[in-house]
Motif scaffolding. Structure first.
Motif, PDB file in Angstrom:
ATOM      1  N   ARG A 100      26.448  -6.985  -4.812  1.00 21.02           N
ATOM      2  CA  ARG A 100      26.388  -7.341  -3.528  1.00 21.02           C
ATOM      3  C   ARG A 100      25.021  -7.453  -3.119  1.00 21.02           C
ATOM      4  O   ARG A 100      24.138  -6.348  -3.488  1.00 21.02           O
ATOM      5  N   GLY A 101      24.573  -8.194  -2.467  1.00 13.92           N
ATOM      6  CA  GLY A 101      22.860  -8.557  -2.176  1.00 13.92           C
ATOM      7  C   GLY A 101      22.212  -9.212  -3.021  1.00 13.92           C
ATOM      8  O   GLY A 101      21.140  -9.913  -2.719  1.00 13.92           O
ATOM      9  N   ASP A 102      22.950  -9.613  -4.383  1.00  7.99           N
ATOM     10  CA  ASP A 102      22.093 -10.453  -5.269  1.00  7.99           C
ATOM     11  C   ASP A 102      22.015 -12.002  -4.771  1.00  7.99           C
ATOM     12  O   ASP A 102      22.894 -12.318  -4.082  1.00  7.99           O
ATOM     13  N   LEU A 103      20.736 -12.616  -4.998  1.00  6.46           N
ATOM     14  CA  LEU A 103      20.888 -14.065  -4.577  1.00  6.46           C
ATOM     15  C   LEU A 103      21.453 -14.666  -5.838  1.00  6.46           C
ATOM     16  O   LEU A 103      21.186 -14.351  -7.006  1.00  6.46           O
ATOM     17  N   TYR A 104      21.969 -15.850  -5.643  1.00  5.27           N
ATOM     18  CA  TYR A 104      22.542 -16.780  -6.609  1.00  5.27           C
ATOM     19  C   TYR A 104      21.702 -18.283  -6.561  1.00  5.27           C
ATOM     20  O   TYR A 104      21.310 -18.309  -5.441  1.00  5.27           O
ATOM     21  N   TYR A 105      21.343 -18.671  -7.689  1.00  2.00           N
ATOM     22  CA  TYR A 105      20.982 -19.937  -7.943  1.00  2.00           C
ATOM     23  C   TYR A 105      21.811 -20.973  -8.459  1.00  2.00           C
ATOM     24  O   TYR A 105      22.498 -20.712  -9.530  1.00  2.00           O
ATOM     25  N   ALA A 106      22.366 -22.130  -7.564  1.00  2.00           N
ATOM     26  CA  ALA A 106      23.172 -22.950  -8.351  1.00  2.00           C
ATOM     27  C   ALA A 106      22.400 -24.316  -8.497  1.00  2.00           C
ATOM     28  O   ALA A 106      21.748 -25.054  -7.558  1.00  2.00           O
ATOM     29  N   SER A 107      22.887 -24.652  -9.627  1.00  4.01           N
ATOM     30  CA  SER A 107      22.237 -26.113 -10.041  1.00  4.01           C
ATOM     31  C   SER A 107      23.069 -27.373  -9.598  1.00  4.01           C
ATOM     32  O   SER A 107      22.428 -28.331  -9.512  1.00  4.01           O
ATOM     33  N   ILE A 108      24.255 -26.905  -9.625  1.00  2.92           N
ATOM     34  CA  ILE A 108      25.216 -28.057  -9.252  1.00  2.92           C
ATOM     35  C   ILE A 108      26.186 -27.261  -8.061  1.00  2.92           C
ATOM     36  O   ILE A 108      26.793 -26.336  -8.224  1.00  2.92           O
ATOM     37  N   VAL A 109      26.209 -28.191  -6.912  1.00  2.00           N
ATOM     38  CA  VAL A 109      27.385 -27.898  -5.982  1.00  2.00           C
ATOM     39  C   VAL A 109      28.310 -28.919  -5.652  1.00  2.00           C
ATOM     40  O   VAL A 109      27.713 -30.008  -5.277  1.00  2.00           O
ATOM     41  N   GLY A 110      29.542 -28.849  -5.693  1.00  2.00           N
ATOM     42  CA  GLY A 110      30.482 -29.822  -5.554  1.00  2.00           C
ATOM     43  C   GLY A 110      30.175 -31.213  -6.608  1.00  2.00           C
ATOM     44  O   GLY A 110      30.229 -32.404  -6.046  1.00  2.00           O
ATOM     45  N   ASN A 111      29.832 -30.914  -7.955  1.00  2.49           N
ATOM     46  CA  ASN A 111      29.683 -31.894  -8.778  1.00  2.49           C
ATOM     47  C   ASN A 111      28.403 -32.833  -8.437  1.00  2.49           C
ATOM     48  O   ASN A 111      28.114 -33.886  -9.184  1.00  2.49           O
ATOM     49  N   LYS A 112      27.544 -32.200  -7.609  1.00  8.54           N
ATOM     50  CA  LYS A 112      26.261 -32.816  -7.240  1.00  8.54           C
ATOM     51  C   LYS A 112      25.267 -32.016  -7.570  1.00  8.54           C
ATOM     52  O   LYS A 112      24.941 -30.715  -7.493  1.00  8.54           O
ATOM     53  N   GLN A 113      24.201 -32.685  -8.492  1.00  3.61           N
ATOM     54  CA  GLN A 113      22.902 -31.857  -8.774  1.00  3.61           C
ATOM     55  C   GLN A 113      22.285 -31.434  -7.413  1.00  3.61           C
ATOM     56  O   GLN A 113      21.922 -31.990  -6.685  1.00  3.61           O
ATOM     57  N   THR A 114      21.668 -30.213  -7.629  1.00  2.00           N
ATOM     58  CA  THR A 114      21.195 -29.689  -6.113  1.00  2.00           C
ATOM     59  C   THR A 114      20.121 -28.337  -6.682  1.00  2.00           C
ATOM     60  O   THR A 114      20.013 -28.146  -7.672  1.00  2.00           O
ATOM     61  N   ASP A 115      19.773 -27.828  -5.867  1.00  4.18           N
ATOM     62  CA  ASP A 115      18.953 -26.539  -5.921  1.00  4.18           C
ATOM     63  C   ASP A 115      19.437 -25.457  -4.829  1.00  4.18           C
ATOM     64  O   ASP A 115      18.644 -25.584  -3.762  1.00  4.18           O
ATOM     65  N   HIS A 116      20.374 -24.886  -4.906  1.00  5.51           N
ATOM     66  CA  HIS A 116      20.950 -23.951  -3.794  1.00  5.51           C
ATOM     67  C   HIS A 116      20.723 -22.538  -3.924  1.00  5.51           C
ATOM     68  O   HIS A 116      21.105 -22.120  -5.123  1.00  5.51           O
ATOM     69  N   MET A 117      20.413 -21.809  -2.969  1.00  8.60           N
ATOM     70  CA  MET A 117      20.489 -20.674  -3.181  1.00  8.60           C
ATOM     71  C   MET A 117      21.130 -19.781  -1.997  1.00  8.60           C
ATOM     72  O   MET A 117      21.152 -20.391  -0.892  1.00  8.60           O
ATOM     73  N   GLY A 118      21.932 -18.661  -2.505  1.00 13.34           N
ATOM     74  CA  GLY A 118      22.648 -17.850  -1.190  1.00 13.34           C
ATOM     75  C   GLY A 118      22.865 -16.502  -1.798  1.00 13.34           C
ATOM     76  O   GLY A 118      22.442 -16.202  -3.079  1.00 13.34           O
ATOM     77  N   PHE A 119      23.407 -15.854  -1.051  1.00 17.36           N
ATOM     78  CA  PHE A 119      23.565 -14.357  -1.380  1.00 17.36           C
ATOM     79  C   PHE A 119      24.942 -14.073  -1.736  1.00 17.36           C
ATOM     80  O   PHE A 119      25.967 -14.576  -0.940  1.00 17.36           O
ATOM     81  N   ILE A 120      25.351 -13.289  -2.860  1.00 17.95           N
ATOM     82  CA  ILE A 120      26.544 -12.703  -3.086  1.00 17.95           C
ATOM     83  C   ILE A 120      26.810 -11.425  -2.325  1.00 17.95           C
ATOM     84  O   ILE A 120      26.100 -10.632  -2.131  1.00 17.95           O
ATOM     85  N   MET A 121      28.163 -11.727  -1.538  1.00 15.48           N
ATOM     86  CA  MET A 121      28.534 -10.682  -0.849  1.00 15.48           C
ATOM     87  C   MET A 121      29.486  -9.641  -1.603  1.00 15.48           C
ATOM     88  O   MET A 121      29.583  -8.560  -1.353  1.00 15.48           O
ATOM     89  N   GLU A 122      30.181 -10.488  -2.289  1.00 12.47           N
ATOM     90  CA  GLU A 122      31.157  -9.770  -3.025  1.00 12.47           C
ATOM     91  C   GLU A 122      31.570 -10.557  -4.261  1.00 12.47           C
ATOM     92  O   GLU A 122      31.909 -11.804  -4.309  1.00 12.47           O
ATOM     93  N   SER A 123      31.981  -9.923  -5.111  1.00 14.63           N
ATOM     94  CA  SER A 123      32.379 -10.683  -6.639  1.00 14.63           C
ATOM     95  C   SER A 123      34.132 -10.280  -6.450  1.00 14.63           C
ATOM     96  O   SER A 123      34.529  -9.227  -6.276  1.00 14.63           O
ATOM     97  N   LEU A 124      34.616 -11.422  -6.408  1.00 14.59           N
ATOM     98  CA  LEU A 124      36.325 -11.482  -6.262  1.00 14.59           C
ATOM     99  C   LEU A 124      36.813 -11.610  -7.718  1.00 14.59           C
ATOM    100  O   LEU A 124      38.079 -11.517  -7.774  1.00 14.59           O
ATOM    101  N   GLY A 125      36.080 -11.549  -8.727  1.00 12.74           N
ATOM    102  CA  GLY A 125      36.885 -11.634 -10.327  1.00 12.74           C
ATOM    103  C   GLY A 125      36.767 -12.909 -10.693  1.00 12.74           C
ATOM    104  O   GLY A 125      36.750 -13.824  -9.774  1.00 12.74           O
ATOM    105  N   ASN A 126      36.904 -13.002 -11.930  1.00 17.70           N
ATOM    106  CA  ASN A 126      37.182 -14.295 -12.620  1.00 17.70           C
ATOM    107  C   ASN A 126      35.852 -15.273 -12.210  1.00 17.70           C
ATOM    108  O   ASN A 126      36.246 -16.554 -11.806  1.00 17.70           O
TER     109      ASN A 126
END
Length: 197
Positions: A99-125
């Motif tokens: 909780r609180g870690d930032l995540y970096y996504a290079s792809i969102v919705g099959n589109k190349q991007t540079d997105h960053m957000g906060f992890i609020m909760e790990s839901l498993g898998n």
């Protein structure tokens, strides 16, 4: 109370903020970082992805230091790194973000991007509840699930910066939802108790 709880309390009050709904507040996100402090024009903000600027604004508001590096720099280096108190991690098998870690996504919705957000909760898998700036997602009644690709402000067109602050449920599934390339741990000295122990 951990500072990370304060971070999410402040973040909850920002849900729905975007350039169409509250351009004055989005200007504050831009002003919070030296690299974007001069950006005040609505069209310029619409043409910029401001997810990391929201993250920086929220970190500072919650008592954390300014995030000065970009995770992409460490990904390019191909190794984990600690800098400015933050710990930058490649998304390796076995690490479960906290909780609180930032995540970096290079792809969102099959589109190349540079997105960053906060992890609020790990839901498993490899599924997570997140808090994101400049994204589409749950939590904004007026715009429903997404306002991507349709953002305008008084006739101005834009898409990159046309999201809102919102909650999402993300699945790290290689890019159909998101492909997470790395995480940033918040500085441990801010906590009253080590959340990673």
């Amino acid at each position: 109370m951990y500072q990370v709880d304060k971070l999410f309390e402040i973040g909850a009050k920002e849900i729905g903020v975007g350039i169409k709904t509250n351009p004055t507040r989005v200007r504050e996100y831009f002003a919070s970082h030296p690299s974007s402090a001069g950006t005040t024009d609505v069209q310029a903000m619409l043409n910029a992805s401001w997810c990391q600027l929201f993250a920086n604004w929220l970190l500072v508001r919650a008592g954390f230091p300014l995030l000065t590096r970009k995770l992409t720099e460490w990904i390019a280096a191909g190794k984990d790194k600690e800098d400015d108190g933050f710990q930058y991690l490649l998304a390796k098998p076995g690490y479960v973000p906290k909780r609180g870690d930032l995540y970096y996504a290079s792809i969102v919705g099959n589109k190349q991007t540079d997105h960053m957000g906060f992890i609020m909760e790990s839901l498993g898998n490899k599924k997570y509840k997140t808090l994101d700036g400049n994204a589409g997602g749950i939590g904004h009644i007026q715009y429903g699930n997404t306002i991507w690709n349709g953002a305008t402000h008084n006739g101005l067109k834009g898409g990159l910066g046309g999201g809102v602050v919102c909650y999402n449920e993300r699945h790290d599934n290689g890019g159909q939802d998101v492909k997470i390339t790395g995480f940033i741990k918040l500085p441990l000295m801010i906590y009253t108790q080590n959340p990673y122990a």
